[in-house]
Design a protein around this motif. Structure first.
Motif, short mmCIF file in Angstrom:
data_model
loop_
_atom_site.label_atom_id
_atom_site.label_comp_id
_atom_site.label_asym_id
_atom_site.label_seq_id
_atom_site.Cartn_x
_atom_site.Cartn_y
_atom_site.Cartn_z
N ALA A 233 0.83 -1.20 0.00
CA ALA A 233 0.00 0.00 0.00
C ALA A 233 0.86 1.25 0.00
CB ALA A 233 -0.94 0.00 1.21
N SER A 234 1.89 1.27 0.85
CA SER A 234 2.79 2.42 0.89
C SER A 234 3.52 2.59 -0.43
CB SER A 234 3.80 2.26 2.03
OG SER A 234 3.15 2.28 3.28
N TYR A 235 3.90 1.46 -1.06
CA TYR A 235 4.59 1.54 -2.35
C TYR A 235 3.69 2.14 -3.43
CZ TYR A 235 7.20 -0.02 -6.48
OH TYR A 235 7.89 -0.06 -7.66
N LEU A 236 2.44 1.70 -3.47
CA LEU A 236 1.51 2.26 -4.46
C LEU A 236 1.30 3.75 -4.26
CD1 LEU A 236 -1.15 -0.61 -4.55
CD2 LEU A 236 0.32 0.10 -6.45
N PRO A 243 -4.07 7.19 -4.71
CA PRO A 243 -4.69 7.72 -3.48
C PRO A 243 -4.85 6.62 -2.44
CG PRO A 243 -5.89 8.47 -5.43
CD PRO A 243 -4.90 7.44 -5.90
N ILE A 244 -4.68 6.98 -1.18
CA ILE A 244 -4.76 5.99 -0.12
C ILE A 244 -6.11 5.29 -0.10
CG2 ILE A 244 -5.53 7.67 1.59
CD1 ILE A 244 -3.28 4.61 2.20
N SER A 245 -7.17 5.99 -0.50
CA SER A 245 -8.50 5.39 -0.52
C SER A 245 -8.63 4.30 -1.57
CB SER A 245 -9.56 6.47 -0.78
OG SER A 245 -9.34 7.10 -2.03
N GLN A 246 -7.73 4.31 -2.58
CA GLN A 246 -7.77 3.29 -3.63
C GLN A 246 -6.72 2.21 -3.45
OE1 GLN A 246 -7.66 5.09 -7.55
NE2 GLN A 246 -9.06 6.73 -6.96
#
Length: 416
Positions: A233-236, A243-246
Motif C-alpha cells: 500500500a505504501s509503495y503504491l 490515493p490511499i483510498s484506492q
C-alpha cells in the motif's frame, strides 16, 4: 465426503480467522496516517508491524501447548476476546511508545489463536481430509486481508485512523458468539487419530530438527507474504501516487488469488498425501521470478497484475508447509505442531517489515522488494530437506505416540 462436523468447524474457524486478519491488517493501510500523526520514519513504521509479530511469535508455541492441554475451543474464545479489546485500545494510543505497547499485547492475544484453531480442527476432522479442511480455513487469511483493505479504505476516507480501529474492534464479538454457540463437539477419537501421547511427546516435537525444518519453510514463505502485505500500500501511494483510498482496492486481485490457491494447495496436499516438494519447488521458482519483475514495472496496473500472479503462486505453498506434520501426528498434538511451524512464520513477520523499511530508507523500494527473493530460495532449500510422507515423518518420531510407524489411518498405505 467431508463430515458435517468438519464443515461446520471449517465455517466457524473461517469467520474467526477472517476477523483475525481484518483486525491485524487494517494497520497496514493506516500506516501513512499514523506516520503523519506521530512523525515517524519508514523504519519506525516498520517497527509498529514488527512489535505485533514479536509478541505474536512468542505466543504461538504456548498457545498450541495450552490448546492441547485445555482444549482448542476454550483457548480460541479467550484469544478472540482479548485481541478485540486491544484492537479497540489501539485507537487510544497517545504516543509512538504507547502504540508499540498496545500492538505487543494485541499480538500476544492473537498469537494464542492459530494453535487453538488447528487443535479445534484436528479434533473435528479425519487426517486424510485435514489439509483440505485447513486449506478452506486458511483461505480466510486472504479474505480477511481483502476485507481489511475495503474497510480501511472506506473508513479512512470518512474518519481518521483512531475511529477506524474503534469500529473494527467490534467484529471480534461476532466470532466469539458464533464459536460459543455453534461449535460442534469433537468427532470420536478413532476417526481423528487422537491417540494417547507418549510421555514427553510435546518436548520431543519442540526439540526436533525435522519440525524446525517445517518452521523454516513457513518462515521463508512469510518473508514474501509479510514483505509485500506490509509495504504494498505504501509503495503504491509513494511510487505511483495512488490515493490511499484506492490502495486497498488494489489488493482485491492478489487476495482473491491467494485465497483460491490456498484451497487448491490444501486439496493437492491431501491428494499427494503430503509430498510438499511437488508443490513448493515449482511454485516458489515462479515467485522468485515475479519478485524480481515486480518493482521494475512502469505502472500501478502492471504492478497489481504481477502481484496477483505472485500471490497465486505463493498461496499454493501455504498448506504444504503444514501438510506432513498435521496429516501424520495425532489430533492431540496438532496444537503444538502448528504453533511451532507458525512460530517460524511469525519470526519472519518480526524481521521482514522492519528490514524492508530500513532498506527503503537507505536504498530504494526496488532494492527492498528484490531482496525478498531470499524467501523462495530458502523455502526450496528447506523443502528438499524435510520428510515428504507420513511414513518417513513418523520414522523420525517413533517415541511420540503409540502409533506404529507404518500405520495408516492417516498415512500412505494404498487405498482399497
Amino acid at each position: 465426503m467431508v463430515r458435517k462436523t468438519t464443515r461446520i468447524t471449517v465455517a466457524l474457524l473461517f469467520v474467526a480467522w477472517t476477523i483475525d486478519y481484518v483486525d491485524r491488517q487494517v494497520i497496514n493501510l493506516a500506516l501513512p496516517s499514523i506516520g503523519e500523526t506521530f512523525g515517524l520514519s519508514h523504519g519506525e513504521r516498520g517497527l509498529i508491524i514488527s512489535a505485533f509479530f514479536a509478541a505474536y511469535a512468542l505466543f504461538q508455541i504456548p498457545g498450541g501447548i495450552l490448546s492441547d492441554r485445555f482444549g482448542g475451543v476454550r483457548i480460541a474464545c479467550l484469544a478472540v476476546m482479548l485481541w478485540s479489546g486491544f484492537t479497540g485500545l489501539t485507537a487510544a494510543a497517545w504516543s509512538f511508545g504507547a502504540l508499540l505497547a498496545v500492538r505487543c499485547f494485541f499480538g500476544a492475544a492473537q498469537g494464542m489463536f492459530p494453535g487453538a484453531a488447528l487443535n479445534t480442527l484436528g479434533a473435528r476432522s479425519a487426517p486424510a481430509e485435514r489439509n483440505t479442511a485447513n486449506g478452506w480455513v486458511q483461505s480466510s487469511n486472504a479474505v480477511g486481508t481483502l476485507l481489511a483493505g475495503l474497510l480501511a479504505s472506506a473508513l479512512l476516507s470518512s474518519w481518521d485512523w483512531r475511529a477506524m480501529f474503534a469500529a473494527v474492534s467490534v467484529l471480534g464479538l461476532v466470532a466469539l458468539v458464533a464459536i460459543r454457540r455453534w461449535m460442534p463437539p469433537p468427532l470420536p477419537e478413532v476417526q481423528t487419530g487422537a491417540v494417547r501421547k507418549a510421555r514427553g511427546a510435546t518436548s520431543t516435537l519442540l526439540r526436533s530438527p525435522v519440525m524446525w525444518g517445517f518452521a523454516l519453510m513457513f518462515f521463508a514463505y512469510d518473508v514474501v507474504v509479510w514483505g509485500l502485505n506490509s509495504w504494498s500500500a505504501s509503495y503504491l501511494v509513494e511510487r505511483y501516487r495512488v490515493p490511499i483510498s484506492q490502495a486497498g482496492l488494489a489488493a482485491i486481485g492478489p487476495t482473491v488469488a491467494a485465497a483460491v490457491c490456498a484451497i487448491v494447495g490444501g486439496r493437492l496436499s491431501d491428494r499427494f498425501r503430503g509430498r510438499p516438494r511437488r508443490i513448493i519447488v515449482p511454485a516458489m521458482t515462479a515467485v522468485a521470478a515475479l519478485l524480481f519483475l515486480l518493482p521494475r514495472l512502469p505502472s500501478a496496473t502492471l504492478f497489481v497484475v504481477c502481484g496477483t500472479a505472485l500471490s497465486a503462486a505463493a498461496g499454493l505453498c501455504y498448506i504444504p508447509c503444514f501438510s506432513v506434520p498435521l496429516r501424520s501426528l495425532p489430533a492431540n498434538l496438532n496444537g503444538v505442531a502448528a504453533g511451532l511451524i507458525l512460530f517460524g512464520g511469525q519470526l519472519s513477520g518480526i524481521i521482514t517489515p522492519a528490514v524492508v523499511g530500513y532498506v527503503v530508507d537507505r536504498y530504494s523500494y526496488t532494492a527492498a522488494l528484490t531482496m525478498l527473493i531470499v524467501g523462495p530460495v530458502l523455502a526450496i532449500l528447506a523443502v528438499l530437506c524435510v520428510p515428504q510422507t507420513t511414513k518417513s515423518f513418523l520414522a523420525r518420531f517413533s517415541t511420540v505416540t503409540r502409533l506404529p510407524e507404518h500405520t495408516d489411518g492417516h498415512a500412505d498405505a494404498p487405498r482399497p
